[in-house]
Write an enzyme that holds these catalytic residues in place. Structure first.
Site, PDB file in Angstrom:
ATOM      1  N   LYS A 113      23.085  27.776  20.148  1.00  0.00           N
ATOM      2  CA  LYS A 113      23.894  28.986  20.202  1.00  0.00           C
ATOM      3  C   LYS A 113      24.883  28.909  19.064  1.00  0.00           C
ATOM      4  CE  LYS A 113      27.459  31.672  22.189  1.00  0.00           C
ATOM      5  NZ  LYS A 113      28.669  31.736  23.019  1.00  0.00           N
ATOM      6  N   THR A 171      33.818  32.403  26.987  1.00  0.00           N
ATOM      7  CA  THR A 171      34.252  33.670  27.584  1.00  0.00           C
ATOM      8  C   THR A 171      34.489  33.537  29.085  1.00  0.00           C
ATOM      9  OG1 THR A 171      33.001  34.859  25.889  1.00  0.00           O
ATOM     10  CG2 THR A 171      33.560  36.093  27.878  1.00  0.00           C
ATOM     11  N   TYR A 226      25.880  24.092  20.891  1.00  0.00           N
ATOM     12  CA  TYR A 226      26.784  25.246  20.813  1.00  0.00           C
ATOM     13  C   TYR A 226      27.709  25.000  19.624  1.00  0.00           C
ATOM     14  CZ  TYR A 226      30.157  28.667  22.858  1.00  0.00           C
ATOM     15  OH  TYR A 226      31.001  29.721  23.106  1.00  0.00           O
TER      16      TYR A 226
END
Lengths: 305, 305, 305, 305
Positions: free
Chosen positions: C163, C47, C135
């Site tokens: 994550k 993001t 991730y």
């Protein structure tokens, strides 16, 4: 109130060693599920090996199931084949046999667009008098029922409910929000392993293949969620997750399809519900060594002592 | 010598406005193809909308085709349904009707492994007396016939040939190298647009959906390749590539499936071969505006003056 | 206790009209998040448009963030680039700047196997003194971190946490079960829309891109889940789901990537946190009409009056 | 005349046992290729492990290559990284070092749309004075350069050529037809195994990773195609296909990426061109047993006696 709610397992179709439906075992499967307290049955779902059975065999399976259930719970019938008019053929037979609802996927083999999928459901609904349940299972049909497709069909009354086996619970949540105002529309999940989550989001039921092995477990899970006891529900779900490990036992020796249904049949054989773990050709059954691993899983999850 | 060679179009199945097979048009399609000089017909392929027809409808289509062909060329029959025993059911009917070969895909809807796919073909072969042709079409069935799967089946004699619609010409080349020593095994491409290339690599034939629109073109292309005149073949192929642009005319209004077969039917209607461009439900036909674009393409490629 | 818990938003990186980092806006973003009560920051996540920034730009961003946070919460730093040694280069810079943990994906562009992915994480861990967080984001890197890969890395201490932005919450549940005995290992979800569910399953935190727009909302959601008030959590989550509708406003005019980050930036501009909704090239920003739809969404979800 | 034509191998980047570029070996690779008669070099392509090298390492590699080539053939430089401005950074360095063209993929990691991809190439072109070659490699970047994207960029002069590693030769054929009127535009294939076919369709060159092992073979193949002797070209291509079997030797022990480049390096080591078969981390090199299989392949294809 939604039209249907609760635990609605896709019913395993037991076979004999010569690949015929084993009706005595099939009767026992149905009784095993009803004894477990399930709220409905889904005959001829993917777990039932529906696409392995032709029109005549399907008719006998449906008639047997409806006769054996004898009105005790609603019976959904999967009418799964590649295209619209063939689905209508299956659906009319199911309706004539007394199905309470028919369960319909998007077309497959042929590649259709979302607007064509909407038409597919409309044509089928127009040809029938029983409710139509949309079945979202991209891993089998290659296409996702997009949010807008499902919601359009729900709002106009073409579909009475959704069985979501897409694994996309975020999308399911949006579908449920969009259809929250439709009093009788229901959304069920096809998951075995996040049922507590999806019920907590507001889903109206669950269609777990693993429910063939442990119907009591899923009924307990449902009751705990209904009572709002999500902490206890989580514990029950986690036990069922350990039980669900059985679907990996024969990988990669067999395909994922054979590994899943084959594990359920092997466990049900060990539990005395059915006589063989045979699946329709060309699926490869679990072998003795794998059956022994599954027996261990049944012990660890309190289904065998 | 390979068992079959040459141009073997998958025959379009014309429908009436009420979605019945239009047999007078179907007769004209067959004559149109035989007049075009094709070397065989593939009835009930994907382009024939095979998965839209149930067992009874398929039987009538096959019987009509074989009767109309009357031995002038070999007739392949597609026996395409999700699973082994249902395929065997279709295949026995095709054999009884006089098919020269049956064409079989990997299982679909169900998820099978390559060893299970090998078994699938073996079970089918054992049940039949006619040659089995493997049909590799991952875009429809979701699984590629891997090189080793195809070569194993070819070497042991389970399959007599391959129709490759996978688009993976490099893999096809390896399959052809691996099977070069098998005197009667044949490999055909399902491509419309790289036929000259694949024939130059040594393929034994082509199964072009577009051959319904322009059988003469594909026969010319075949003859030029047989004569080793690849420069002229390339020119003919490039004209056919311009003709093939028709399959994009209705995109994205319709699905790719409808856009392809719908374009062929629209072109054949304009050429006077069939009466409607209707496809089986839920496929959306091309509209008048799109038909007019297709008419333009027919003019640019010398099929209309 | 897990090493880190709670709400850890991936911090938006604001840009000027000339595509430079807008540091005054960036400072305001950080303060906006800390004022919202978040428990950590994830700088240079997807993001944050991390892959649009080169090594020098990333260093300045990290240094600015760590300086501005000034120890108030832990700072995770994304060290995302295609291959092992380039990741190590970024990670050493992040470590030197004072990062509390680095966040690492599987390799991308190059196609690696699960054993090579295990090695990738091991090489990175060996080169560093700060904790490594795995991730899992297959939509960006093209590969799933399989259950066995993650669990192996967790058990041997190579990774301190996960994550999970894979959307596969069933798999996440199994990973959490497998690592339940590891006292300090943590699993966070990257979802914005099923956070209540994943926290109810036992996850230790959430990394929501939408948290840039409404940090208070996600902190409320976290607190409600911590308190076991899942009914109220569900209501807050459903409001956040309505807010998340913003990521669809510019589809299909822009790509999904631009639609998501572009919506967050547009909303944050409207809320006065940042000055532009510009994204790094070639992403297309939302236009005025789309911004106005987003303003409506902010009003409907009580972020604007 | 197209700007560039012929055989342009993507140059392998040899490494030492400590993962540094082995410049003496690199020099030998370049000489080996030029001795083989190739018409250009593509430095820092996928086969060169480009994404494993950071900006500083890439600069040294490019400078070394251009210095060593010393104008004998054109040098293309791959400027491959996820996003527009990072690509521009690499491209300006390549231009400063004297590259004859830069080679650019679609963005990756981030998910962009076709219009954003068009913008990506335009921004890069505007920042440079050297020709830009589009590199279509969906297996690495996750996105296909659609026909309309490539043709738009070619017609407006943004790109000077195309390297097509998509495997979709039908689409390539349409791109070549659409750009046939552009005198200096060139299309090359990245295939090793259908080069004769794609050249017969009219492609202007080939960029074969396997050309590192056997540059003479690809130059012979090119010359035979130029002379129109497609029968002899096919024989040479088939020998190269047998040689290309080397890329499967270490599967599935290693990933496909490692299996391919690892095989090339192992073969080149055996041929005395480079000193090690080491690849950048986390790729796993071929072991001694696999090296011995590769030696057998080199003998069978007349590269070793």
């Amino acid at each position: 109130m939604p039209l249907f709610t609760g635990v609605v397992p896709p019913v395993v179709t037991p076979l004999t060693a010569s690949f015929e439906v084993d009706y005595p075992s099939f009767t026992r499967v149905i009784d095993h599920l009803l004894d477990g307290g399930v709220h409905g049955l889904f005959v001829l779902g993917s777990t039932s090996e529906v696409v392995f059975h032709d029109q005549a065999a399907r008719r006998r399976i449906v008639e047997h199931a409806i006769s054996q259930v004898n009105g005790r719970v609603p019976v959904f019938v999967g009418v799964i084949d590649p295209t619209t008019d063939r689905v209508i053929g299956h659906a009319k037979a199911a309706q004539a046999a007394g199905a309470d609802a028919v369960v319909v996927t998007a077309p497959f083999y042929t590649r259709t667009s979302q607007p064509e999928i909407v038409d597919h459901f409309r044509y089928i609904r127009e040809a029938l008098d029983v409710p139509v349940v949309a079945y979202d299972i991209p891993v089998c049909v290659g296409t996702k029922l997009e949010r807008n497709t499902t919601v359009t069909l729900a709002r106009e009354g073409t579909i009475a409910g959704l069985k979501d086996s897409s694994g996309d619970d975020g999308n399911l949540r949006y579908v449920m929000a969009d259809t929250a105002g439709l009093a009788d529309f229901f959304a069920m999940t096809g998951s075995e392993i996040v049922v507590d989550s999806v019920l907590a989001m507001g889903a109206h039921g669950v269609v777990p293949g693993l429910g063939n092995v442990d119907p009591h477990g899923y009924v307990r899970l449902w009751n705990l969620c209904q009572a709002g006891d999500f902490a206890a529900a989580r514990k029950e779900q986690e036990r069922l997750c350990r039980l669900f490990e059985m679907v990996r036992v024969s990988l990669p020796r067999t395909s994922p399809g054979s590994a899943g249904v084959g594990a359920f049949k092997t466990a049900m054989r060990r539990l005395g519900v059915i006589d063989t773990n045979i699946m329709a050709r060309p699926q490869r059954p679990l072998n003795d060594e794998e059956a022994s691993v599954i027996e261990g899983i049944l012990r660890q999850t309190q289904l065998l002592s």
